[in-house]
Design a protein around this motif. Structure first.
Motif, PDB file in Angstrom:
ATOM      1  N   PRO A 185     -17.126 -27.614 -30.808  1.00 50.00           N
ATOM      2  CA  PRO A 185     -17.183 -27.514 -32.264  1.00 50.00           C
ATOM      3  C   PRO A 185     -16.799 -28.834 -32.944  1.00 50.00           C
ATOM      4  O   PRO A 185     -17.327 -29.146 -34.017  1.00 50.00           O
ATOM      5  N   GLU A 186     -15.933 -29.625 -32.316  1.00 51.60           N
ATOM      6  CA  GLU A 186     -15.581 -30.923 -32.907  1.00 51.60           C
ATOM      7  C   GLU A 186     -16.812 -31.821 -33.011  1.00 51.60           C
ATOM      8  O   GLU A 186     -17.053 -32.459 -34.043  1.00 51.60           O
ATOM      9  N   LYS A 187     -17.595 -31.881 -31.918  1.00 51.34           N
ATOM     10  CA  LYS A 187     -18.815 -32.708 -31.956  1.00 51.34           C
ATOM     11  C   LYS A 187     -19.783 -32.183 -33.014  1.00 51.34           C
ATOM     12  O   LYS A 187     -20.418 -32.950 -33.731  1.00 51.34           O
ATOM     13  N   HIS A 188     -19.894 -30.879 -33.084  1.00 52.30           N
ATOM     14  CA  HIS A 188     -20.788 -30.256 -34.068  1.00 52.30           C
ATOM     15  C   HIS A 188     -20.318 -30.590 -35.487  1.00 52.30           C
ATOM     16  O   HIS A 188     -21.124 -30.858 -36.384  1.00 52.30           O
ATOM     17  N   PHE A 189     -18.999 -30.607 -35.673  1.00 49.66           N
ATOM     18  CA  PHE A 189     -18.418 -30.949 -36.981  1.00 49.66           C
ATOM     19  C   PHE A 189     -18.817 -32.365 -37.390  1.00 49.66           C
ATOM     20  O   PHE A 189     -19.321 -32.596 -38.495  1.00 49.66           O
ATOM     21  N   LEU A 190     -18.610 -33.324 -36.491  1.00 51.87           N
ATOM     22  CA  LEU A 190     -18.878 -34.729 -36.821  1.00 51.87           C
ATOM     23  C   LEU A 190     -20.354 -34.944 -37.141  1.00 51.87           C
ATOM     24  O   LEU A 190     -20.702 -35.634 -38.110  1.00 51.87           O
ATOM     25  N   ASP A 191     -21.231 -34.349 -36.346  1.00 48.36           N
ATOM     26  CA  ASP A 191     -22.673 -34.478 -36.590  1.00 48.36           C
ATOM     27  C   ASP A 191     -23.062 -33.902 -37.950  1.00 48.36           C
ATOM     28  O   ASP A 191     -23.848 -34.489 -38.693  1.00 48.36           O
ATOM     29  N   THR A 192     -22.508 -32.731 -38.265  1.00 50.12           N
ATOM     30  CA  THR A 192     -22.867 -32.039 -39.509  1.00 50.12           C
ATOM     31  C   THR A 192     -22.344 -32.791 -40.734  1.00 50.12           C
ATOM     32  O   THR A 192     -23.038 -32.936 -41.746  1.00 50.12           O
ATOM     33  N   TYR A 193     -21.109 -33.285 -40.611  1.00 50.03           N
ATOM     34  CA  TYR A 193     -20.481 -33.974 -41.742  1.00 50.03           C
ATOM     35  C   TYR A 193     -21.177 -35.312 -42.016  1.00 50.03           C
ATOM     36  O   TYR A 193     -21.526 -35.626 -43.150  1.00 50.03           O
ATOM     37  N   GLY A 194     -21.400 -36.096 -40.987  1.00 50.30           N
ATOM     38  CA  GLY A 194     -22.110 -37.366 -41.156  1.00 50.30           C
ATOM     39  C   GLY A 194     -23.528 -37.130 -41.636  1.00 50.30           C
ATOM     40  O   GLY A 194     -24.024 -37.822 -42.526  1.00 50.30           O
ATOM     41  N   GLY A 195     -24.182 -36.131 -41.065  1.00 48.83           N
ATOM     42  CA  GLY A 195     -25.536 -35.791 -41.479  1.00 48.83           C
ATOM     43  C   GLY A 195     -25.585 -35.433 -42.955  1.00 48.83           C
ATOM     44  O   GLY A 195     -26.541 -35.743 -43.655  1.00 48.83           O
ATOM     45  N   GLY A 196     -24.537 -34.796 -43.446  1.00 47.73           N
ATOM     46  CA  GLY A 196     -24.458 -34.392 -44.854  1.00 47.73           C
ATOM     47  C   GLY A 196     -23.974 -35.508 -45.768  1.00 47.73           C
ATOM     48  O   GLY A 196     -23.550 -35.233 -46.892  1.00 47.73           O
ATOM     49  N   ARG A 197     -24.028 -36.721 -45.263  1.00 54.28           N
ATOM     50  CA  ARG A 197     -23.575 -37.916 -45.991  1.00 54.28           C
ATOM     51  C   ARG A 197     -22.102 -37.781 -46.382  1.00 54.28           C
ATOM     52  O   ARG A 197     -21.680 -38.196 -47.454  1.00 54.28           O
ATOM     53  N   PHE A 198     -21.325 -37.126 -45.547  1.00 57.81           N
ATOM     54  CA  PHE A 198     -19.877 -36.936 -45.731  1.00 57.81           C
ATOM     55  C   PHE A 198     -19.538 -36.299 -47.087  1.00 57.81           C
ATOM     56  O   PHE A 198     -18.537 -36.633 -47.703  1.00 57.81           O
ATOM     57  N   SER A 199     -20.406 -35.419 -47.544  1.00 56.26           N
ATOM     58  CA  SER A 199     -20.138 -34.776 -48.835  1.00 56.26           C
ATOM     59  C   SER A 199     -19.863 -33.282 -48.668  1.00 56.26           C
ATOM     60  O   SER A 199     -19.457 -32.619 -49.626  1.00 56.26           O
ATOM     61  N   ASN A 200     -20.063 -32.738 -47.482  1.00 53.74           N
ATOM     62  CA  ASN A 200     -19.831 -31.302 -47.240  1.00 53.74           C
ATOM     63  C   ASN A 200     -18.359 -30.972 -47.500  1.00 53.74           C
ATOM     64  O   ASN A 200     -17.492 -31.835 -47.408  1.00 53.74           O
ATOM     65  N   LYS A 201     -18.069 -29.713 -47.757  1.00 47.41           N
ATOM     66  CA  LYS A 201     -16.668 -29.276 -47.869  1.00 47.41           C
ATOM     67  C   LYS A 201     -16.119 -29.116 -46.447  1.00 47.41           C
ATOM     68  O   LYS A 201     -16.661 -28.322 -45.664  1.00 47.41           O
ATOM     69  N   VAL A 202     -15.067 -29.843 -46.127  1.00 44.12           N
ATOM     70  CA  VAL A 202     -14.619 -29.854 -44.726  1.00 44.12           C
ATOM     71  C   VAL A 202     -14.124 -28.487 -44.257  1.00 44.12           C
ATOM     72  O   VAL A 202     -14.307 -28.122 -43.094  1.00 44.12           O
ATOM     73  N   ASP A 203     -13.494 -27.717 -45.151  1.00 44.38           N
ATOM     74  CA  ASP A 203     -13.019 -26.396 -44.705  1.00 44.38           C
ATOM     75  C   ASP A 203     -14.192 -25.463 -44.410  1.00 44.38           C
ATOM     76  O   ASP A 203     -14.137 -24.622 -43.508  1.00 44.38           O
ATOM     77  N   VAL A 204     -15.285 -25.647 -45.160  1.00 44.85           N
ATOM     78  CA  VAL A 204     -16.457 -24.792 -44.957  1.00 44.85           C
ATOM     79  C   VAL A 204     -17.198 -25.173 -43.668  1.00 44.85           C
ATOM     80  O   VAL A 204     -17.599 -24.297 -42.893  1.00 44.85           O
ATOM     81  N   ILE A 205     -17.341 -26.492 -43.400  1.00 44.67           N
ATOM     82  CA  ILE A 205     -17.982 -26.869 -42.123  1.00 44.67           C
ATOM     83  C   ILE A 205     -17.116 -26.418 -40.957  1.00 44.67           C
ATOM     84  O   ILE A 205     -17.648 -26.035 -39.913  1.00 44.67           O
ATOM     85  N   SER A 206     -15.808 -26.499 -41.113  1.00 45.99           N
ATOM     86  CA  SER A 206     -14.925 -26.073 -40.021  1.00 45.99           C
ATOM     87  C   SER A 206     -15.228 -24.633 -39.621  1.00 45.99           C
ATOM     88  O   SER A 206     -15.281 -24.292 -38.440  1.00 45.99           O
ATOM     89  N   ALA A 207     -15.431 -23.790 -40.638  1.00 44.03           N
ATOM     90  CA  ALA A 207     -15.771 -22.388 -40.379  1.00 44.03           C
ATOM     91  C   ALA A 207     -17.127 -22.286 -39.685  1.00 44.03           C
ATOM     92  O   ALA A 207     -17.314 -21.526 -38.733  1.00 44.03           O
ATOM     93  N   LEU A 208     -18.072 -23.099 -40.160  1.00 43.79           N
ATOM     94  CA  LEU A 208     -19.437 -23.062 -39.612  1.00 43.79           C
ATOM     95  C   LEU A 208     -19.448 -23.362 -38.115  1.00 43.79           C
ATOM     96  O   LEU A 208     -19.989 -22.597 -37.317  1.00 43.79           O
ATOM     97  N   VAL A 209     -18.817 -24.486 -37.731  1.00 47.47           N
ATOM     98  CA  VAL A 209     -18.910 -24.907 -36.330  1.00 47.47           C
ATOM     99  C   VAL A 209     -18.050 -24.033 -35.423  1.00 47.47           C
ATOM    100  O   VAL A 209     -18.368 -23.843 -34.252  1.00 47.47           O
ATOM    101  N   ASN A 210     -16.963 -23.504 -35.976  1.00 43.92           N
ATOM    102  CA  ASN A 210     -16.105 -22.624 -35.180  1.00 43.92           C
ATOM    103  C   ASN A 210     -16.818 -21.318 -34.839  1.00 43.92           C
ATOM    104  O   ASN A 210     -16.794 -20.851 -33.704  1.00 43.92           O
ATOM    105  N   ASP A 211     -17.475 -20.717 -35.829  1.00 44.21           N
ATOM    106  CA  ASP A 211     -18.089 -19.394 -35.630  1.00 44.21           C
ATOM    107  C   ASP A 211     -19.443 -19.456 -34.920  1.00 44.21           C
ATOM    108  O   ASP A 211     -19.917 -18.438 -34.401  1.00 44.21           O
TER     109      ASP A 211
END
Lengths: 234, 545
Positions: free
Chosen positions: B149-175
């Motif tokens: 999930p950590e790798k998935h987090f970094l890919d998603t956040y960078g892909g989103g131009r670092f504008s995603n809400k970090v608590d929301v992506i955390s939920a996404l990659v965890n689940d």
């Protein structure tokens, strides 16, 4: 696209209209001024919402197709079937089946009325052969039945044409779900990962990333190493 | 080669494309750095065009720049006149109303029902008629032991131009891995390898294979399985009845919604302690005038009613253009060609037969590079309509995988669609150009799908914060199921203690009053419900349109 070059006659809801050749049934009706509220979905042949029946000229043959994927042809008389009623069959996919034909007969009694006419296969816009996958299911060949029916869009045209009043796409739905859940083996690593998630194993790591400075994250992002794309040779 | 399915003007560049295949087979394209990507986006991505966005003059996001076509729908009245609605006559009284029956809505309904809530699912078209059903590629989740999930987090956040809400992506990659297991156990037929392991493919911007596919019909498979389960559970459903306004109580809590029966034009009053919006995106508004991959119903209805009720939007200045939209034949303009074709080896090739970017960069980057290749460098392939596209060299998939029928078996849906027009994509490439694909932002949510309005939840494309300003491929399927589930779980807890009062439309009156004070007038009312494809010649001669 210059669509107005050549107009051809079609018949819709009893009216004759002249529409540009080269349009699909859906775009032709919109060209005329119809605004869809039913019978229009993805517009790309992927959802099965725009099932259509038509005849052409004096030909006896009743054709079936999707309005978004079927070109208008001169003299076509058409009707759309935006919704095909299907019987609700309540079932569970949690019990191992030992006698496939008995279970299928109980859930879908009409299955015994298949006379092998093949009308279902002629109606399918995906070129599937429901007659074959239903037969495979009755023999308990779950994988074959699942694979043969996989491309189904659930448009219901097979059921609309079936002389035995079977609902082949619903039978296939049950078969695929049962096959995917109980016949196939569940990968152990999926179970392991699921347990790791439930134990909260990754929460601290993700939390740490979520609180890392943007500058450091940008560095980490650029420094990622990518799995080799060329290893796609399964 | 057999007879080409393309017009003669397009065939010249086909020879160049064939000549460079041997070279391209071993060519290594470099990945872009963040800095290079950002420069490319600023110069060529439609998000940065002045005319794509404008300041909205009213509502929670007043003063911020949002997609132009959306602002048109926000700066106008609703289709319902509050004075003419009798809210005392309640048609449905439920715990939870779910609006929208795509992947997120059906998931939310199933989970809420499973947890004992009285659920009503209302939708504009049929259950399952939504963008979910058109998703081809698959669902992203870190299920492999070598992924995390950590790798998935970094890919998603960078892909989103670092504008995603970090608590929301955390939920996404965890689940996400739990969702894959859930879908599998519902009977979704994922692609598997001969040993039974799930087959994984790449999607752009992911550092590792984590896309779980079901051939090129992944969304169709998920949706038909969920719909089947929904029918089995016998949950209440109303089709052809979109939400046209939310109802709030005197404390501003969500208290239900008004539905419009599309056949009788009757308004239906739904009283609910919680509403889960899962109405999808705005692709059919054709932002920035692009064609779209989207479903007929994607007209931003949920955004409009939530905004009028006081929920703020996030990242609505950013739209995803999918790099590989169909560009020929014109009948298929804008339809999706899945990213997994590139993951399996299809190259993007200009008129000279050259590649110009690594094919698995993020979608915003790929789209911007395609626009640059055509508009900036003049390297597009001409069509008979005086427009220019780029080749997607699909036969390369068979060559690179060494499987002669890989395209035919794995991409049967795409093969079938082009066969209708005499084009055999096993042997010839596909002409592509960017097409509107996804609404990156939406109604701002937290990790439980809660919006700024108590009792109002959002899940899936209608929500904002998950994907930031650019979504990675295969993350939308993860999004709809993760937040469909999470919003339902939170809503089930919420309704147990919610003291929801009588529903009213006072917020609509107040909004209309503001419009009047600001002298904002418009010929349209919203939500739009259906896109407007009527020819102006017909409109000019018709009554009441």
């Amino acid at each position: 696209m210059n669509v107005e070059e050549k107009l051809i006659p079609i018949y819709y809801l009893g009216q004759r209209y002249d529409v540009p050749a080269g349009l699909t049934i859906m775009t032709a009706l919109e060209w005329l001024g119809y605004v869809y509220t039913h019978g229009c979905g993805c517009r790309g042949g992927a959802c099965g919402a725009c099932s259509t029946m038509y005849r052409v000229g004096g030909d006896y043959k009743l054709h079936a197709g999707l309005a978004c994927q079927t070109m208008v042809v001169p003299g076509m008389t058409l009707v759309q079937i935006p919704y095909y009623p299907r019987p609700v069959t309540k079932y569970s996919i949690d019990e191992k089946i030992t006698d496939p034909s008995q279970v299928l007969l109980r859930l879908f009694p009409a299955i015994q009325k298949c006379v092998g006419c093949g009308a279902c296969a002629r109606a399918c816009p995906q070129n599937l052969r429901p007659i074959d996958y239903v037969a495979a299911a009755l023999r308990g060949q779950w994988q074959a039945a699942a694979d043969l029916s996989f491309d189904c869009l659930m448009c219901g045209l097979c059921a609309a044409r079936c002389t035995g009043e079977l609902v082949p796409h619903s039978i296939a739905m049950f078969v695929r779900r049962y096959y995917a859940k109980l016949v196939r083996i569940k990968p152990q690593y999926l179970v392991d990962r699921s347990n790791e998630i439930k134990s909260g194993k990754f929460v601290p790591g993700v939390k740490q990333l979520a609180t890392t400075s943007l500058e450091e994250l940008r560095r980490l992002y650029d420094a990622r190493s990518f799995e080799n794309v060329d290893g796609n040779k399964h | 080669m057999a007879v080409s399915g393309y017009p003669p003007i397009m065939q010249e560049s086909l020879r160049m494309l064939e000549q460079t295949r041997a070279f391209r087979a071993t060519q290594i394209m470099p990945r872009m750095t963040l800095a290079e990507r950002e420069e490319l986006l600023r110069e060529w991505h439609p998000d940065y065009r002045e005319e794509s966005n404008r300041e909205v003059k009213i509502g929670p996001n007043k003063g911020q720049r949002l997609a132009n076509r959306l602002v048109d729908l926000l700066e106008t009245r609703g289709i319902v006149d509050p004075a003419k609605v009798n809210l005392d006559r309640v048609d449905y009284d439920v715990d939870i109303l779910v609006a929208g029956a795509g992947g997120a809505g059906v998931t939310a309904s199933l989970i809420a029902h499973e947890n004992g809530a009285k659920v009503l699912l209302a939708t504009k078209l049929r259950i399952g008629d939504a963008n979910t059903i058109m998703a081809e590629g698959g669902i992203a989740a870190a299920t492999r032991p070598e992924d995390s999930p950590e790798k998935h987090f970094l890919d998603t956040y960078g892909g989103g131009r670092f504008s995603n809400k970090v608590d929301v992506i955390s939920a996404l990659v965890n689940d996400a891995p739990l969702i894959v297991e859930w879908l599998r156990d519902l009977g979704c037929m994922f692609d598997v390898q001969p040993n039974g392991d799930l087959m994984m493919t790449f999607a752009g911007g992911h550092q590792i294979r984590r896309t779980h596919s079901c051939k090129d019909l992944s969304g169709m498979e998920f949706m038909r399985v969920l719909r089947d389960e929904f029918v089995n559970q016998q949950i209440d459903l109303i089709e052809f009845s979109p939400v046209v306004e939310l109802l709030l109580d005197d404390q501003g809590r969500c208290a239900g919604a008004l539905l419009l029966n599309l056949d009788t034009n009757e308004l239906l009053v739904v009283k609910a302690k919680a509403v889960i919006l899962a109405t999808g995106g705005m692709g059919r508004l054709h932002p920035s005038n692009f064609p779209t991959t989207n479903h007929y119903g994607a007209t931003a209805d949920g955004l409009v009613v939530a905004y009028r009720a006081g929920a703020n939007l996030l990242h609505m200045d950013s739209v995803q253009f999918h790099p590989t939209g169909t560009f020929w034949p014109p009948q298929s303009l804008g339809l999706l060609i899945t990213e997994t074709m590139r993951a399996w080896g299809a190259h993007m090739v200009n008129k000279n037969g050259d590649r110009f970017i690594h094919e698995l960069e993020t979608r915003d980057t790929e789209a911007a590079s395609l626009i640059r290749e055509v508009q900036g460098r003049g390297n597009g392939i001409p069509t008979p309509d005086n427009t220019y596209g780029i080749w997607l060299d699909t036969p390369m998939i068979n060559i690179l995988t060494g499987i002669p029928d890989k395209v035919a078996t794995h991409f049967a849906g795409i093969v079938h669609r082009f066969n209708l027009y005499g084009i055999d994509v096993n042997a010839e490439p596909i002409l592509i150009y960017p097409t509107q694909h996804y609404q990156n932002g939406g109604v701002e949510i937290d990790p439980d799908g809660c919006t700024a309005i108590e009792g109002l939840y959002a899940a899936g494309e209608v929500s904002g914060g998950v994907q930031g300003r650019n979504r990675l491929g295969s993350n939308s399927m993860t999004d709809i199921f993760v937040f469909g589930q999470r919003s339902a779980r939170h809503a089930v807890d919420y309704i147990k203690k919610a003291a929801t009062g009588a529903p009213s439309l006072r917020h609509v009156d107040a909004y209309n009053k503001q419009l009047e004070e600001m002298n904002l007038r418009s010929d349209i009312s919203s939500p739009l419900l259906f896109p407007d494809y009527m020819r102006k010649e017909v409109r000019a001669r018709s009554v009441g349109r």
